[in-house]
Design a protein around this motif. Structure first.
Motif, PDB file in Angstrom:
ATOM      1  N   HIS A 133       0.325  14.114 -39.939  1.00  0.00           N
ATOM      2  CA  HIS A 133      -0.287  13.696 -38.686  1.00  0.00           C
ATOM      3  C   HIS A 133       0.737  13.032 -37.778  1.00  0.00           C
ATOM      4  CE1 HIS A 133      -4.814  13.653 -39.643  1.00  0.00           C
ATOM      5  NE2 HIS A 133      -4.217  14.627 -40.274  1.00  0.00           N
ATOM      6  N   MET A 134       0.381  12.948 -36.515  1.00  0.00           N
ATOM      7  CA  MET A 134       1.184  12.254 -35.516  1.00  0.00           C
ATOM      8  C   MET A 134       0.248  11.406 -34.668  1.00  0.00           C
ATOM      9  SD  MET A 134       4.184  13.611 -33.165  1.00  0.00           S
ATOM     10  CE  MET A 134       4.700  12.725 -31.701  1.00  0.00           C
ATOM     11  N   ILE A 135       0.802  10.415 -34.002  1.00  0.00           N
ATOM     12  CA  ILE A 135       0.026   9.566 -33.114  1.00  0.00           C
ATOM     13  C   ILE A 135       0.268  10.023 -31.671  1.00  0.00           C
ATOM     14  CG2 ILE A 135      -0.445   7.203 -32.356  1.00  0.00           C
ATOM     15  CD1 ILE A 135      -0.950   7.775 -35.384  1.00  0.00           C
ATOM     16  N   TYR A 136      -0.811  10.309 -30.949  1.00  0.00           N
ATOM     17  CA  TYR A 136      -0.728  10.662 -29.534  1.00  0.00           C
ATOM     18  C   TYR A 136      -1.472   9.625 -28.716  1.00  0.00           C
ATOM     19  CZ  TYR A 136       1.243  15.195 -30.535  1.00  0.00           C
ATOM     20  OH  TYR A 136       2.082  16.192 -30.945  1.00  0.00           O
ATOM     21  N   ALA A 137      -0.908   9.287 -27.559  1.00  0.00           N
ATOM     22  CA  ALA A 137      -1.581   8.434 -26.588  1.00  0.00           C
ATOM     23  C   ALA A 137      -2.274   9.345 -25.577  1.00  0.00           C
ATOM     24  CB  ALA A 137      -0.587   7.530 -25.879  1.00  0.00           C
ATOM     25  N   ILE A 138      -3.534   9.066 -25.325  1.00  0.00           N
ATOM     26  CA  ILE A 138      -4.299   9.776 -24.301  1.00  0.00           C
ATOM     27  C   ILE A 138      -4.571   8.755 -23.203  1.00  0.00           C
ATOM     28  CG2 ILE A 138      -6.417  11.026 -23.757  1.00  0.00           C
ATOM     29  CD1 ILE A 138      -6.589  11.664 -26.816  1.00  0.00           C
ATOM     30  N   ASN A 139      -4.013   8.996 -22.032  1.00  0.00           N
ATOM     31  CA  ASN A 139      -4.149   8.096 -20.889  1.00  0.00           C
ATOM     32  C   ASN A 139      -4.844   8.847 -19.763  1.00  0.00           C
ATOM     33  OD1 ASN A 139      -2.206   5.827 -21.835  1.00  0.00           O
ATOM     34  ND2 ASN A 139      -1.077   7.721 -22.122  1.00  0.00           N
ATOM     35  N   LEU A 142     -16.714  13.196 -23.310  1.00  0.00           N
ATOM     36  CA  LEU A 142     -15.253  13.084 -23.330  1.00  0.00           C
ATOM     37  C   LEU A 142     -14.816  12.108 -24.414  1.00  0.00           C
ATOM     38  CD1 LEU A 142     -12.366  13.400 -22.222  1.00  0.00           C
ATOM     39  CD2 LEU A 142     -12.923  11.555 -20.606  1.00  0.00           C
ATOM     40  N   TYR A 143     -15.439  10.939 -24.466  1.00  0.00           N
ATOM     41  CA  TYR A 143     -15.065   9.938 -25.467  1.00  0.00           C
ATOM     42  C   TYR A 143     -15.305  10.463 -26.884  1.00  0.00           C
ATOM     43  CZ  TYR A 143     -15.283   7.024 -21.276  1.00  0.00           C
ATOM     44  OH  TYR A 143     -15.118   6.512 -20.020  1.00  0.00           O
ATOM     45  N   ASP A 144     -16.401  11.197 -27.079  1.00  0.00           N
ATOM     46  CA  ASP A 144     -16.662  11.794 -28.396  1.00  0.00           C
ATOM     47  C   ASP A 144     -15.601  12.832 -28.737  1.00  0.00           C
ATOM     48  OD1 ASP A 144     -18.891  10.219 -28.841  1.00  0.00           O
ATOM     49  OD2 ASP A 144     -20.312  11.751 -28.152  1.00  0.00           O
ATOM     50  N   ALA A 145     -15.184  13.627 -27.749  1.00  0.00           N
ATOM     51  CA  ALA A 145     -14.149  14.636 -27.986  1.00  0.00           C
ATOM     52  C   ALA A 145     -12.827  13.970 -28.368  1.00  0.00           C
ATOM     53  CB  ALA A 145     -13.973  15.516 -26.743  1.00  0.00           C
ATOM     54  N   ILE A 146     -12.499  12.870 -27.716  1.00  0.00           N
ATOM     55  CA  ILE A 146     -11.271  12.144 -28.058  1.00  0.00           C
ATOM     56  C   ILE A 146     -11.365  11.630 -29.491  1.00  0.00           C
ATOM     57  CG2 ILE A 146      -9.912  10.068 -27.584  1.00  0.00           C
ATOM     58  CD1 ILE A 146     -10.614  10.488 -24.585  1.00  0.00           C
ATOM     59  N   LEU A 153      -3.071  17.673 -34.862  1.00  0.00           N
ATOM     60  CA  LEU A 153      -2.928  18.587 -33.738  1.00  0.00           C
ATOM     61  C   LEU A 153      -1.655  18.260 -32.959  1.00  0.00           C
ATOM     62  CD1 LEU A 153      -6.587  18.397 -32.374  1.00  0.00           C
ATOM     63  CD2 LEU A 153      -5.597  20.237 -33.751  1.00  0.00           C
ATOM     64  N   ASP A 154      -1.152  19.245 -32.202  1.00  0.00           N
ATOM     65  CA  ASP A 154      -0.079  18.946 -31.274  1.00  0.00           C
ATOM     66  C   ASP A 154      -0.711  18.497 -29.951  1.00  0.00           C
ATOM     67  OD1 ASP A 154      -1.030  21.319 -30.177  1.00  0.00           O
ATOM     68  OD2 ASP A 154       0.839  22.413 -30.404  1.00  0.00           O
ATOM     69  N   ALA A 155       0.121  18.151 -28.948  1.00  0.00           N
ATOM     70  CA  ALA A 155      -0.402  17.647 -27.675  1.00  0.00           C
ATOM     71  C   ALA A 155      -1.311  18.676 -27.000  1.00  0.00           C
ATOM     72  CB  ALA A 155       0.747  17.255 -26.747  1.00  0.00           C
ATOM     73  N   LYS A 156      -0.946  19.949 -27.065  1.00  0.00           N
ATOM     74  CA  LYS A 156      -1.783  20.997 -26.471  1.00  0.00           C
ATOM     75  C   LYS A 156      -3.121  21.096 -27.199  1.00  0.00           C
ATOM     76  CE  LYS A 156      -1.873  25.910 -25.187  1.00  0.00           C
ATOM     77  NZ  LYS A 156      -3.306  25.913 -25.168  1.00  0.00           N
ATOM     78  N   PHE A 160      -4.943  13.141 -16.484  1.00  0.00           N
ATOM     79  CA  PHE A 160      -4.748  12.870 -17.906  1.00  0.00           C
ATOM     80  C   PHE A 160      -3.292  13.023 -18.286  1.00  0.00           C
ATOM     81  CE2 PHE A 160      -9.211  13.191 -18.209  1.00  0.00           C
ATOM     82  CZ  PHE A 160      -9.571  12.607 -19.411  1.00  0.00           C
ATOM     83  N   LEU A 161      -2.893  12.260 -19.317  1.00  0.00           N
ATOM     84  CA  LEU A 161      -1.586  12.413 -19.930  1.00  0.00           C
ATOM     85  C   LEU A 161      -1.763  12.275 -21.433  1.00  0.00           C
ATOM     86  CD1 LEU A 161       1.527  12.608 -19.856  1.00  0.00           C
ATOM     87  CD2 LEU A 161       1.555  10.106 -19.647  1.00  0.00           C
ATOM     88  N   VAL A 162      -1.376  13.314 -22.176  1.00  0.00           N
ATOM     89  CA  VAL A 162      -1.366  13.277 -23.637  1.00  0.00           C
ATOM     90  C   VAL A 162       0.094  13.302 -24.040  1.00  0.00           C
ATOM     91  CG1 VAL A 162      -2.038  14.459 -25.757  1.00  0.00           C
ATOM     92  CG2 VAL A 162      -3.573  14.519 -23.762  1.00  0.00           C
ATOM     93  N   ILE A 163       0.526  12.260 -24.757  1.00  0.00           N
ATOM     94  CA  ILE A 163       1.951  12.130 -25.059  1.00  0.00           C
ATOM     95  C   ILE A 163       2.135  11.518 -26.442  1.00  0.00           C
ATOM     96  CG2 ILE A 163       2.129   9.872 -23.936  1.00  0.00           C
ATOM     97  CD1 ILE A 163       4.856  10.844 -22.813  1.00  0.00           C
ATOM     98  N   GLY A 164       3.131  12.001 -27.176  1.00  0.00           N
ATOM     99  CA  GLY A 164       3.421  11.478 -28.505  1.00  0.00           C
ATOM    100  C   GLY A 164       3.935  10.044 -28.438  1.00  0.00           C
ATOM    101  N   VAL A 165       3.514   9.237 -29.397  1.00  0.00           N
ATOM    102  CA  VAL A 165       3.953   7.843 -29.468  1.00  0.00           C
ATOM    103  C   VAL A 165       5.189   7.763 -30.361  1.00  0.00           C
ATOM    104  CG1 VAL A 165       3.292   5.511 -30.200  1.00  0.00           C
ATOM    105  CG2 VAL A 165       1.602   7.010 -29.122  1.00  0.00           C
ATOM    106  N   THR A 166       6.200   7.055 -29.896  1.00  0.00           N
ATOM    107  CA  THR A 166       7.434   6.899 -30.662  1.00  0.00           C
ATOM    108  C   THR A 166       7.432   5.556 -31.397  1.00  0.00           C
ATOM    109  OG1 THR A 166       8.701   5.773 -28.946  1.00  0.00           O
ATOM    110  CG2 THR A 166       8.659   8.203 -28.877  1.00  0.00           C
ATOM    111  N   ARG A 167       8.465   5.333 -32.182  1.00  0.00           N
ATOM    112  CA  ARG A 167       8.607   4.062 -32.908  1.00  0.00           C
ATOM    113  C   ARG A 167       9.177   2.964 -32.015  1.00  0.00           C
ATOM    114  NH1 ARG A 167      11.148   7.248 -37.791  1.00  0.00           N
ATOM    115  NH2 ARG A 167       9.233   8.206 -38.514  1.00  0.00           N
TER     116      ARG A 167
END
Length: 144
Positions: free
Chosen positions: A51-57, A70-74, A95-98, A114-121
């Motif tokens: 898995h990976m962590i994505y930020a959805i803004n 929308l909130y349920d889909a997230i 999942l990937d960002a797409k 919207f912006l879906v972006i991977g979270v880094t360390r």
């Protein structure tokens, strides 16, 4: 109208301020899903075994519109989610960002941003201890 939140996360925080933030009753929410519902098509395929962590803004442009779907889909994008900042969610997903976008796009108004972006360390910020616990426990799932 919801405003765009910028996700800024950190490895340390001040206990005095965290206690003050917790005392405000700001509605910290952490969720978990046992199963991810399958969606048809290639968009929902996992990128990799881990898995990976994505930020959805987002910036939602239609005040008064019901965004519950929308909130349920997230929430259904991954095995666990975090939502403390008004317009920011973190999702622990295979999942990937797409793939994340394809899950939430059917519930987005064409005027929303919207912006879906991977979270880094690499992160820093000012959040209550519960938020840091969720984030720090997933560091190995973040991009380097």
């Amino acid at each position: 109208m919801a405003l765009l939140s910028i996700l800024v996360c950190g490895k340390k925080t001040v206990a005095r301020t965290c206690a003050a933030m917790s005392a405000t009753g700001s509605g910290f929410r952490i969720g978990s899903q046992d199963a991810i519902p399958a969606l048809p098509g290639p968009a929902s395929k996992p990128v990799k075994e881990t898995h990976m962590i994505y930020a959805i803004n987002y910036d939602l442009k239609r005040p008064g519109q019901n965004y519950d779907a929308l909130y349920d889909a997230i929430k259904n994008c991954g095995s666990s989610w975090w939502h403390f900042l008004g317009s920011t969610w973190l999702v622990d997903t295979g999942l990937d960002a797409k793939g994340v976008w394809d899950r939430i796009a059917p519930h987005v108004d064409k005027n929303d941003f919207f912006l879906v972006i991977g979270v880094t360390r690499e992160y820093q910020g000012w959040l209550p201890p519960e938020a840091w616990n969720w984030i720090n426990s997933r560091q190995l799932k973040m991009a380097a």
